[in-house]
Write a protein that holds these residues in place. Structure first.
Motif, PDB file in Angstrom:
ATOM      1  N   GLU A  19       0.866  -1.222  -0.190  1.00  0.00           N
ATOM      2  CA  GLU A  19      -0.043  -0.100   0.034  1.00  0.00           C
ATOM      3  C   GLU A  19       0.988   1.197  -0.001  1.00  0.00           C
ATOM      4  N   LEU A  20       1.863   1.365   0.811  1.00  0.00           N
ATOM      5  CA  LEU A  20       2.591   2.413   0.801  1.00  0.00           C
ATOM      6  C   LEU A  20       3.434   2.752  -0.340  1.00  0.00           C
ATOM      7  N   LEU A  21       4.015   1.664  -1.123  1.00  0.00           N
ATOM      8  CA  LEU A  21       4.676   1.602  -2.152  1.00  0.00           C
ATOM      9  C   LEU A  21       3.802   2.285  -3.275  1.00  0.00           C
ATOM     10  N   SER A  22       2.572   1.713  -3.199  1.00  0.00           N
ATOM     11  CA  SER A  22       1.633   2.118  -4.300  1.00  0.00           C
ATOM     12  C   SER A  22       1.463   3.706  -4.219  1.00  0.00           C
ATOM     13  N   ARG A  23       1.649   4.298  -3.088  1.00  0.00           N
ATOM     14  CA  ARG A  23       1.368   5.792  -2.716  1.00  0.00           C
ATOM     15  C   ARG A  23       2.993   6.446  -3.145  1.00  0.00           C
ATOM     16  N   GLY A  24       4.001   5.803  -3.646  1.00  0.00           N
ATOM     17  CA  GLY A  24       5.073   6.302  -3.869  1.00  0.00           C
ATOM     18  C   GLY A  24       6.146   6.554  -2.479  1.00  0.00           C
ATOM     19  N   ASP A  25       5.707   6.024  -1.466  1.00  0.00           N
ATOM     20  CA  ASP A  25       6.499   6.188  -0.305  1.00  0.00           C
ATOM     21  C   ASP A  25       7.822   5.288  -0.398  1.00  0.00           C
ATOM     22  N   ALA A  26       8.767   5.715   0.490  1.00  0.00           N
ATOM     23  CA  ALA A  26       9.766   4.714   0.482  1.00  0.00           C
ATOM     24  C   ALA A  26       9.765   3.682   1.963  1.00  0.00           C
ATOM     25  N   VAL A  27       9.832   2.444   1.706  1.00  0.00           N
ATOM     26  CA  VAL A  27       9.425   1.577   2.681  1.00  0.00           C
ATOM     27  C   VAL A  27      10.803   0.904   3.114  1.00  0.00           C
ATOM     28  N   HIS A  28      10.999   0.591   4.317  1.00  0.00           N
ATOM     29  CA  HIS A  28      12.267  -0.092   5.248  1.00  0.00           C
ATOM     30  C   HIS A  28      11.590  -1.092   6.108  1.00  0.00           C
ATOM     31  N   GLY A  29      12.398  -2.209   6.310  1.00  0.00           N
ATOM     32  CA  GLY A  29      11.753  -3.073   7.313  1.00  0.00           C
ATOM     33  C   GLY A  29      12.957  -3.641   8.109  1.00  0.00           C
ATOM     34  N   LEU A  30      12.431  -4.577   8.936  1.00  0.00           N
ATOM     35  CA  LEU A  30      13.277  -5.575   9.639  1.00  0.00           C
ATOM     36  C   LEU A  30      12.916  -7.151   9.307  1.00  0.00           C
ATOM     37  N   VAL A  31      14.024  -7.766   8.950  1.00  0.00           N
ATOM     38  CA  VAL A  31      14.063  -9.028   8.658  1.00  0.00           C
ATOM     39  C   VAL A  31      14.877 -10.026   9.382  1.00  0.00           C
ATOM     40  N   ARG A  32      14.520 -11.398   9.500  1.00  0.00           N
ATOM     41  CA  ARG A  32      15.330 -12.319  10.007  1.00  0.00           C
ATOM     42  C   ARG A  32      16.419 -12.862   9.408  1.00  0.00           C
ATOM     43  N   ARG A  33      16.019 -13.108   8.049  1.00  0.00           N
ATOM     44  CA  ARG A  33      16.823 -13.809   7.068  1.00  0.00           C
ATOM     45  C   ARG A  33      17.352 -13.092   5.918  1.00  0.00           C
ATOM     46  N   ASP A  34      18.667 -13.508   5.438  1.00  0.00           N
ATOM     47  CA  ASP A  34      18.861 -12.742   4.386  1.00  0.00           C
ATOM     48  C   ASP A  34      18.134 -13.233   2.921  1.00  0.00           C
ATOM     49  N   GLU A  35      17.453 -14.140   2.933  1.00  0.00           N
ATOM     50  CA  GLU A  35      16.636 -14.419   1.513  1.00  0.00           C
ATOM     51  C   GLU A  35      15.511 -13.396   1.809  1.00  0.00           C
ATOM     52  N   GLN A  36      14.840 -13.275   2.879  1.00  0.00           N
ATOM     53  CA  GLN A  36      13.768 -12.342   3.124  1.00  0.00           C
ATOM     54  C   GLN A  36      14.340 -10.741   2.589  1.00  0.00           C
ATOM     55  N   ARG A  37      15.482 -10.608   3.049  1.00  0.00           N
ATOM     56  CA  ARG A  37      15.961  -9.038   2.699  1.00  0.00           C
ATOM     57  C   ARG A  37      15.969  -8.973   1.045  1.00  0.00           C
ATOM     58  N   ALA A  38      16.439 -10.316   0.322  1.00  0.00           N
ATOM     59  CA  ALA A  38      16.501 -10.301  -1.002  1.00  0.00           C
ATOM     60  C   ALA A  38      15.206 -10.280  -1.821  1.00  0.00           C
ATOM     61  N   ASP A  39      14.316 -10.837  -1.123  1.00  0.00           N
ATOM     62  CA  ASP A  39      13.173 -10.990  -1.572  1.00  0.00           C
ATOM     63  C   ASP A  39      12.199  -9.386  -1.569  1.00  0.00           C
ATOM     64  N   LEU A  40      12.612  -8.731  -0.409  1.00  0.00           N
ATOM     65  CA  LEU A  40      11.854  -7.373  -0.408  1.00  0.00           C
ATOM     66  C   LEU A  40      12.641  -6.529  -1.222  1.00  0.00           C
ATOM     67  N   ALA A  41      13.881  -6.702  -1.425  1.00  0.00           N
ATOM     68  CA  ALA A  41      14.793  -6.094  -2.309  1.00  0.00           C
ATOM     69  C   ALA A  41      14.298  -5.782  -3.724  1.00  0.00           C
ATOM     70  N   ALA A  42      13.766  -6.970  -3.991  1.00  0.00           N
ATOM     71  CA  ALA A  42      13.058  -7.033  -5.508  1.00  0.00           C
ATOM     72  C   ALA A  42      11.842  -6.190  -5.659  1.00  0.00           C
ATOM     73  N   HIS A  43      11.216  -5.722  -4.590  1.00  0.00           N
ATOM     74  CA  HIS A  43      10.226  -5.090  -4.500  1.00  0.00           C
ATOM     75  C   HIS A  43      10.490  -3.520  -4.186  1.00  0.00           C
ATOM     76  N   GLY A  44      11.724  -3.315  -4.527  1.00  0.00           N
ATOM     77  CA  GLY A  44      12.214  -1.982  -3.928  1.00  0.00           C
ATOM     78  C   GLY A  44      12.163  -1.632  -2.492  1.00  0.00           C
ATOM     79  N   VAL A  45      12.278  -2.464  -1.389  1.00  0.00           N
ATOM     80  CA  VAL A  45      12.355  -2.233  -0.109  1.00  0.00           C
ATOM     81  C   VAL A  45      13.630  -2.519   0.217  1.00  0.00           C
ATOM     82  N   ASP A  46      14.275  -1.446   1.106  1.00  0.00           N
ATOM     83  CA  ASP A  46      15.399  -1.764   1.808  1.00  0.00           C
ATOM     84  C   ASP A  46      15.013  -2.426   3.176  1.00  0.00           C
ATOM     85  N   ALA A  47      15.748  -3.584   3.586  1.00  0.00           N
ATOM     86  CA  ALA A  47      15.294  -4.182   4.684  1.00  0.00           C
ATOM     87  C   ALA A  47      16.830  -4.371   5.405  1.00  0.00           C
ATOM     88  N   VAL A  48      16.850  -4.336   6.867  1.00  0.00           N
ATOM     89  CA  VAL A  48      17.752  -4.770   7.855  1.00  0.00           C
ATOM     90  C   VAL A  48      17.661  -6.238   8.354  1.00  0.00           C
TER      91      VAL A  48
END
Length: 242
Positions: A19-48
């Motif tokens: 929803e936030l991405l559809s509004r043009g917002d920048a989104v970040h998040g906290l994930v537990r695994r590297d593969e989750q970070r890679a998955d979110l990166a594919a959607h334009g989300v920067d995860a830690v």
């Protein structure tokens, strides 16, 4: 808007991200695994990558960085006491302090309906989850942040209706996760919303109109200290389940 989501890989967290991405917002998040970070990166989300339970306040504050708002939508949903305490309890208090250190004043907590499922025998672990969520709400509401507490009713995976009932006190029924995510995004973008507890249920009012109806003219003073945060203790109070 620049938003950090704790619980971004959960059902509401992922819908909120979209929803936030559809509004043009920048989104970040906290994930537990590297593969989750890679998955979110594919959607334009920067995860830690990090474990909320094991991170220090300083590490979490560094992960937040320079964002406009934080949304806490993680939770054990009545899992083990240890996990509930680590995430919904200690983890949430840690997020409040980390937000302060990072200079982020806006923090939204996706909590639970206080009277949910009172007709059922829920068991000790779920009751403990309710109690910890209530104490988390208390800690946030007594903080100096520009806080927001959202209490959705029973969450379902039905398609979103785009209409809700939203206010300080609502009946407990059920609500689609998609409508919850859209409501959170709308609340974050409404400058007249802040330092409020809002309950959320299925209803007939368009989401944007429902949010506008709860907005008030204000000049947020996030630097003003109202009361010291309340430390979380075991077995105090009973909340509700969403």
């Amino acid at each position: 808007m620049n938003v950090f989501v704790i619980g971004i890989t959960g059902k509401i967290g992922r819908l909120l991200m979209q929803e936030l991405l559809s509004r043009g917002d920048a989104v970040h998040g906290l994930v537990r695994r590297d593969e989750q970070r890679a998955d979110l990166a594919a959607h334009g989300v920067d995860a830690v990558v990090g474990d909320l339970a094991g991170m220090s306040v300083e590490e979490l504050a560094e992960a937040f960085g320079d964002v406009d708002a934080i949304v806490f939508t993680a939770g054990s949903n009545g899992g083990s006491r240890e996990f509930t305490k680590a995430v919904d309890g200690d983890g949430f208090v840690k997020a409040i302090e980390a937000a302060r250190r990072a200079g982020v004043v806006r923090l939204a907590h996706v909590s639970v309906f206080p009277e949910a499922w009172r007709e059922r025998d829920l068991g000790d672990e779920v009751e403990y989850y309710f109690a910890v969520k209530k104490e988390a709400d208390m800690a946030l509401s007594r903080s100096d942040l520009d806080w927001l507490i959202i209490r959705p009713s029973l969450l379902v995976d039905d398609p979103g209706l785009g209409t809700i009932s939203l206010g300080p006190a609502e009946f407990h029924g059920q609500v689609a996760r998609a409508d919850v995510a859209e409501t959170i995004a709308e609340l974050l973008h409404e400058p007249g919303i802040g330092r409020q507890i809002l309950e959320l249920n299925t209803g007939s009012t368009p989401i944007r109109d429902a949010v506008k109806a709860n907005a008030h003219r204000r000049q947020p003073d996030a630097g003003q200290v109202h009361a010291a945060p309340v430390p979380l203790r075991r077995n105090q109070g009973v909340g509700g389940k969403n």
